[in-house]
Write a protein that holds these residues in place. Structure first.
Motif, PDB file in Angstrom:
ATOM      1  N   ASP A   1       0.611  -1.319   0.269  1.00  0.00           N
ATOM      2  CA  ASP A   1       0.384   0.100  -0.250  1.00  0.00           C
ATOM      3  C   ASP A   1       0.952   1.518  -0.175  1.00  0.00           C
ATOM      4  OD1 ASP A   1      -2.578   1.521  -0.016  1.00  0.00           O
ATOM      5  OD2 ASP A   1      -2.472   1.607   2.372  1.00  0.00           O
ATOM      6  N   VAL A   2       0.484   1.879  -1.030  1.00  0.00           N
ATOM      7  CA  VAL A   2       0.763   2.935  -0.987  1.00  0.00           C
ATOM      8  C   VAL A   2       0.068   4.495  -0.985  1.00  0.00           C
ATOM      9  CG1 VAL A   2       1.590   3.491  -3.355  1.00  0.00           C
ATOM     10  CG2 VAL A   2       2.889   5.062  -1.521  1.00  0.00           C
ATOM     11  N   ARG A   3       0.594   5.759  -0.270  1.00  0.00           N
ATOM     12  CA  ARG A   3      -0.459   6.703  -0.491  1.00  0.00           C
ATOM     13  C   ARG A   3      -0.030   8.250  -0.366  1.00  0.00           C
ATOM     14  NH1 ARG A   3      -1.226   5.132   4.510  1.00  0.00           N
ATOM     15  NH2 ARG A   3      -1.434   6.514   6.278  1.00  0.00           N
ATOM     16  N   HIS A   4      -0.429   9.437  -1.064  1.00  0.00           N
ATOM     17  CA  HIS A   4       0.387  11.027  -0.965  1.00  0.00           C
ATOM     18  C   HIS A   4       0.017  11.392   0.801  1.00  0.00           C
ATOM     19  CE1 HIS A   4       0.839  15.102  -1.803  1.00  0.00           C
ATOM     20  NE2 HIS A   4       1.357  14.550  -2.708  1.00  0.00           N
ATOM     21  N   VAL A   5       0.718  11.572   1.596  1.00  0.00           N
ATOM     22  CA  VAL A   5       0.468  12.479   2.721  1.00  0.00           C
ATOM     23  C   VAL A   5       0.765  14.172   2.741  1.00  0.00           C
ATOM     24  CG1 VAL A   5       1.100  12.365   5.015  1.00  0.00           C
ATOM     25  CG2 VAL A   5       1.225  10.212   3.836  1.00  0.00           C
TER      26      VAL A   5
ATOM     27  N   ILE B   1       5.617  10.013   1.297  1.00  0.00           N
ATOM     28  CA  ILE B   1       3.996   8.666   1.048  1.00  0.00           C
ATOM     29  C   ILE B   1       4.613   8.100   2.671  1.00  0.00           C
ATOM     30  CG2 ILE B   1       4.623   9.170  -1.270  1.00  0.00           C
ATOM     31  CD1 ILE B   1       6.060   6.976  -1.022  1.00  0.00           C
TER      32      ILE B   1
ATOM     33  N   TYR C   1       3.540   4.176   3.819  1.00  0.00           N
ATOM     34  CA  TYR C   1       3.884   2.846   2.554  1.00  0.00           C
ATOM     35  C   TYR C   1       3.834   2.273   3.256  1.00  0.00           C
ATOM     36  CZ  TYR C   1       8.334   3.435   4.186  1.00  0.00           C
ATOM     37  OH  TYR C   1       9.548   3.236   5.290  1.00  0.00           O
TER      38      TYR C   1
ATOM     39  N   ARG D   1       6.549   6.408   6.886  1.00  0.00           N
ATOM     40  CA  ARG D   1       6.839   7.616   5.873  1.00  0.00           C
ATOM     41  C   ARG D   1       8.098   7.880   5.439  1.00  0.00           C
ATOM     42  NH1 ARG D   1       2.895  11.994   8.312  1.00  0.00           N
ATOM     43  NH2 ARG D   1       0.846  10.555   8.674  1.00  0.00           N
TER      44      ARG D   1
ATOM     45  N   ARG E   1       4.767   2.088  -6.323  1.00  0.00           N
ATOM     46  CA  ARG E   1       3.575   2.284  -6.177  1.00  0.00           C
ATOM     47  C   ARG E   1       2.675   0.878  -5.943  1.00  0.00           C
ATOM     48  NH1 ARG E   1       4.898   2.655 -12.018  1.00  0.00           N
ATOM     49  NH2 ARG E   1       4.526   0.733 -12.804  1.00  0.00           N
ATOM     50  N   LYS E   2       1.338   0.943  -5.304  1.00  0.00           N
ATOM     51  CA  LYS E   2       1.047  -0.882  -4.785  1.00  0.00           C
ATOM     52  C   LYS E   2       0.872  -1.570  -6.375  1.00  0.00           C
ATOM     53  CE  LYS E   2      -3.661  -2.186  -3.277  1.00  0.00           C
ATOM     54  NZ  LYS E   2      -4.779  -2.199  -2.434  1.00  0.00           N
TER      55      LYS E   2
END
Length: 107
Positions: A42-46, A56, A58, A74, A86-87
């Motif tokens: 999983d990865v998302r923009h913080v 990010i 992760y 992070r 990327r995921k």
């Protein structure tokens, strides 16, 4: 006036100590860490800063000794590196422990 001078000195010393801590952390990872290929679970923009870096959050996984290992954290990356994490993708990291790792990208 004295308060302002003391506060300024304390802030400067704190900033220098923080930067030194980051250099020591990176040196430990580089000298004692090991290279591992991991799956990005999983990865998302913080967040984003003015210098073009993106933070990010992760979650990574890999198999070690027949068991699945996971690590979350992070990291702040250059914006051009973010599409490489990327995921579902596999990436290389330099791993010392769950609190000390860094992503490895080809130049």
């Amino acid at each position: 006036m004295l308060f302002v001078v003391v506060l300024s000195v304390a802030m400067a010393v704190g900033a220098i100590a923080y930067i030194a801590r980051l250099f020591v952390r990176d040196h430990k990872i580089d000298t004692r860490g090991r290279d591992i290929r991991v799956l990005v679970e999983d990865v998302r923009h913080v967040g984003t800063n003015d210098s073009g870096s993106v933070t990010i959050a992760y979650r990574l996984s890999w198999i070690e000794g027949g068991e699945a290992r996971y690590v979350e954290g992070r990291e702040t990356l250059l914006a051009r590196r973010v599409p490489l994490v990327r995921k579902g993708c596999e990436v290389d990291i330099r791993y010392l422990d769950d609190d000390h790792l860094s992503f490895v990208f080809d130049a």
